[in-house]
Design an enzyme around this catalytic site. Structure first.
Site, PDB file in Angstrom:
ATOM      1  N   ASP A  21      12.656  27.177  46.780  1.00  0.00           N
ATOM      2  CA  ASP A  21      11.260  26.778  47.004  1.00  0.00           C
ATOM      3  C   ASP A  21      10.405  27.302  45.858  1.00  0.00           C
ATOM      4  O   ASP A  21      10.385  28.509  45.588  1.00  0.00           O
ATOM      5  CB  ASP A  21      10.794  27.350  48.346  1.00  0.00           C
ATOM      6  N   ASN A  23       6.948  26.618  45.555  1.00  0.00           N
ATOM      7  CA  ASN A  23       5.503  26.698  45.809  1.00  0.00           C
ATOM      8  C   ASN A  23       5.130  27.454  47.077  1.00  0.00           C
ATOM      9  O   ASN A  23       3.975  27.427  47.504  1.00  0.00           O
ATOM     10  CB  ASN A  23       4.890  25.289  45.840  1.00  0.00           C
ATOM     11  N   ASP A  98      22.347  11.023  46.192  1.00  0.00           N
ATOM     12  CA  ASP A  98      22.906  10.763  47.523  1.00  0.00           C
ATOM     13  C   ASP A  98      22.131   9.587  48.103  1.00  0.00           C
ATOM     14  O   ASP A  98      20.924   9.679  48.326  1.00  0.00           O
ATOM     15  CB  ASP A  98      22.745  12.001  48.404  1.00  0.00           C
ATOM     16  N   ASP A 199      26.359   7.521  51.238  1.00  0.00           N
ATOM     17  CA  ASP A 199      26.452   8.086  52.580  1.00  0.00           C
ATOM     18  C   ASP A 199      26.855   7.006  53.585  1.00  0.00           C
ATOM     19  O   ASP A 199      26.353   5.878  53.534  1.00  0.00           O
ATOM     20  CB  ASP A 199      25.089   8.668  52.973  1.00  0.00           C
ATOM     21  N   GLU A 256      31.382   8.242  51.316  1.00  0.00           N
ATOM     22  CA  GLU A 256      31.666   8.996  52.533  1.00  0.00           C
ATOM     23  C   GLU A 256      32.399   8.052  53.483  1.00  0.00           C
ATOM     24  O   GLU A 256      31.808   7.121  54.027  1.00  0.00           O
ATOM     25  CB  GLU A 256      30.371   9.501  53.172  1.00  0.00           C
ATOM     26  N   HIS A 331      27.188  19.940  53.428  1.00  0.00           N
ATOM     27  CA  HIS A 331      26.007  20.108  54.276  1.00  0.00           C
ATOM     28  C   HIS A 331      26.272  19.766  55.739  1.00  0.00           C
ATOM     29  O   HIS A 331      25.440  20.081  56.601  1.00  0.00           O
ATOM     30  CB  HIS A 331      24.871  19.235  53.742  1.00  0.00           C
ATOM     31  N   ASP A 332      27.385  19.126  56.033  1.00  0.00           N
ATOM     32  CA  ASP A 332      27.714  18.735  57.401  1.00  0.00           C
ATOM     33  C   ASP A 332      28.800  19.601  58.022  1.00  0.00           C
ATOM     34  O   ASP A 332      29.200  19.359  59.165  1.00  0.00           O
ATOM     35  CB  ASP A 332      28.199  17.279  57.433  1.00  0.00           C
TER      36      ASP A 332
END
Length: 563
Positions: A21, A23, A98, A199, A256, A331-332
């Site tokens: 991050d 900000n 992605d 995806d 995927e 991520h899954d």
């Protein structure tokens, strides 16, 4: 051998909301990614796969796209994207986007028009059907539980969503939809992106007529994967996309594609197929599932012999015919060291061993953010700390069924997608240096011990081990192109294999557990002719490769020349 740059690359996956991050709003963003490009360059990766950054209401962390040609405001602007792409290219790294082509957000202008009336010109951009017998059109179950159909009161018809009800599936039987998607893909390629991870691409075609699935149990919904996964017409559509758009660019494409084995994968990635460069397979991700197709939550202990069988099958079937994409985490999925290693007593050696395993296989290795420092699963005490829609749906479903809270949370601790989505742990400062604000999801409490700053400084860290693996892969073509052969097929603890290219042969020895089994050198190896390329333990003076006692989670790679 058919050399290609994407075969020789190492890919790194960024989940942008959790990466960095810039900000202080608690959400990772493009400027945060830009600030860490020197770190990724130092690691040595070639391709950066960034999960969806398109405009989105964020019901499924960006996989619900409301505008394909704009950036999610939380992540930044298109100007930020252009800077990020330029900065990646200036460092010799490529960007793989992605891209979700199976569905959009329910807030996409196409769907807003589509649902407005039955005679709207974009009605047929999505899949609408009348109900049946007072209920949904069929009995298919969504990946996120419940029916794949959602009733829209405005027109009294159902729309199909394989995932969340906020992610209506596009109608790939409509030529206008295909043309729009082709135009959009080309728009990104003209901007200079270097490839796509498509995806849910295996689901863009559904069974003709949308029939009910077999339902011997008489349940309300059925996991009808064979009705919408890897159907034959998918290949026609992908070849069309390739011939009209992808062919004209030197890019990297990966699909995927759940629910298939290597022979089926060749339909996507086989030489001459004109579809994709590689697919993500899920067979090894299902090793700990209690039943085939039974979903992620009901688990059993995984078995090393089964892992060998699956990976060896992919390695041998695709050799010289297609290309593998090798990974243990994304991520899954849960964190690899927590799932396949030992994150309590042997976190460092087991993380290094697993890295050795993936980087020495034939295929492009993928590193998921934090894997290179050995980040672990998280176990939040309260469901209130979880953010993943699939996890929250599972919790509510099981609560309704009367399953005890402790049992529900135990399953979530093991398999929730949020295990991989906690923020990247950059240093030992508050919230791991991820943000100066309140993070969108809590940081794993072990960030003071596990973080990038300490890993970079420690020559024996998991991070520096990854660097060496990547350097070895760039130095030795046998690691990229060598033919795989499994050794000790039935050994319950040792996974050993060779890779052979011309006059060179690699010997990879991996102890997957904390015991100390003995590895015996196969008869066709001449003792004393092997050079140790890498090991996750300091070699002992008394080492005898002919009969080598392995330490817990030990990994060794030897190179033998001029056989």
């Amino acid at each position: 051998m058919n050399p290609k740059w994407w075969k020789e690359s190492v890919a790194y996956q960024i989940y942008p909301i959790s990466f960095m991050d810039s900000n202080g709003d608690g959400i990772g963003d493009l400027r945060g990614i830009i600030s860490k490009l020197d770190y990724l360059q130092d690691l040595g990766v070639d391709v950066i796969w960034v999960c969806p950054i398109y405009k989105s209401p964020n019901h499924d962390n960006g996989y619900d796209i409301s505008d394909y040609c704009d950036i999610m405001k939380e992540f930044g602007t298109m100007e930020d994207f252009d800077v990020m792409l330029r900065e990646m290219h200036s460092r010799g790294m490529k960007l793989m986007m992605d891209l979700v082509l199976n569905h959009t957000s329910h807030q996409h202008p196409w769907f807003i028009e589509s649902r407005s009336s039955k005679d709207n010109p974009k009605r047929d951009y999505y899949i609408w059907r009348k109900g049946k017998n007072g209920g949904p059109p069929n009995n298919w179950e969504s990946y996120f539980s419940g029916s794949v159909w959602e009733l829209d009161p405005q027109t009294d018809e159902y729309y199909l969503h394989l995932y969340s009800k906020y992610q209506p599936d596009l109608n790939w039987e409509n030529p206008a939809v295909i043309d729009k998607l082709h135009e959009m893909v080309q728009w990104w390629l003209k901007k200079g992106v270097d490839g796509f991870r498509f995806d849910a691409i295996a689901h863009i075609v559904k069974a003709e007529g949308y029939p009910d699935a077999l339902n011997p149990g008489g349940t309300a919904t059925v996991r009808a994967y064979d009705m919408f996964s890897n159907l034959a017409h998918v290949h026609t559509l992908l070849q069309n996309l390739h011939d009209k758009v992808l062919y004209f660019y030197d890019i990297m494409t990966v699909g995927e594609t759940s629910g298939l084995g290597p022979e089926q994968a060749l339909d996507y990635v086989g030489d001459g197929r004109r579809e994709l460069n590689m697919t993500f397979q899920f067979e090894h991700m299902n090793l700990d599932c209690a039943a085939p197709g039974g979903g992620r939550w009901d688990t059993i202990p995984w078995n090393l012999r089964d892992l060998k069988k699956i990976m060896s099958n992919w390695q041998t079937v695709l050799h010289d015919r297609g290309w593998n994409a090798n990974y243990l985490c994304n991520h899954d999925q849960p964190r690899s060291v927590s799932r396949f290693g030992n994150d309590l007593y042997y976190r460092i050696p087991s993380a290094k061993m697993l890295a050795t395993f993936i980087h020495m296989l034939e295929g492009t290795p993928y590193i998921y953010q934090g894997e290179e420092i050995g980040m672990t699963n998280v176990a939040f005490e309260s469901i209130d700390d979880y953010r993943d829609v699939e996890t929250l749906n599972y919790y509510e479903e099981k609560r309704t069924q009367g399953v005890p809270e402790a049992d529900i949370m135990a399953a979530i601790h093991k398999k929730s997608r949020d295990n991989a989505r906690t923020p990247m742990q950059w240093d030992a400062s508050e919230d791991g240096g991820f943000t100066t604000g309140v993070p969108w999801i809590r940081v794993n409490s072990n960030f003071r011990e596990i973080n990038v700053a300490s890993a970079v400084k420690d020559p024996d860290s998991i991070y520096n081990y990854y660097k060496k693996l990547i350097q070895l892969r760039k130095k030795h073509p046998v690691i990229v192109y060598g033919e795989y052969a499994l050794l000790l097929e039935d050994h319950p603890e040792i996974y050993a294999y060779t890779r052979t290219l011309e006059d060179q042969r690699l010997l990879v020895i991996l102890n997957f557990f904390e015991h100390e089994p003995v590895f015996e050198l196969p008869a066709d190896f001449a003792a004393g002719k092997q050079e140790l390329l890498i090991s996750n333990y300091p070699p002992a003076k008394e080492d005898d490769l002919t009969r080598l006692k392995l330490r817990p989670y030990e990994a060794r790679v030897y190179l033998e020349r001029h056989r």
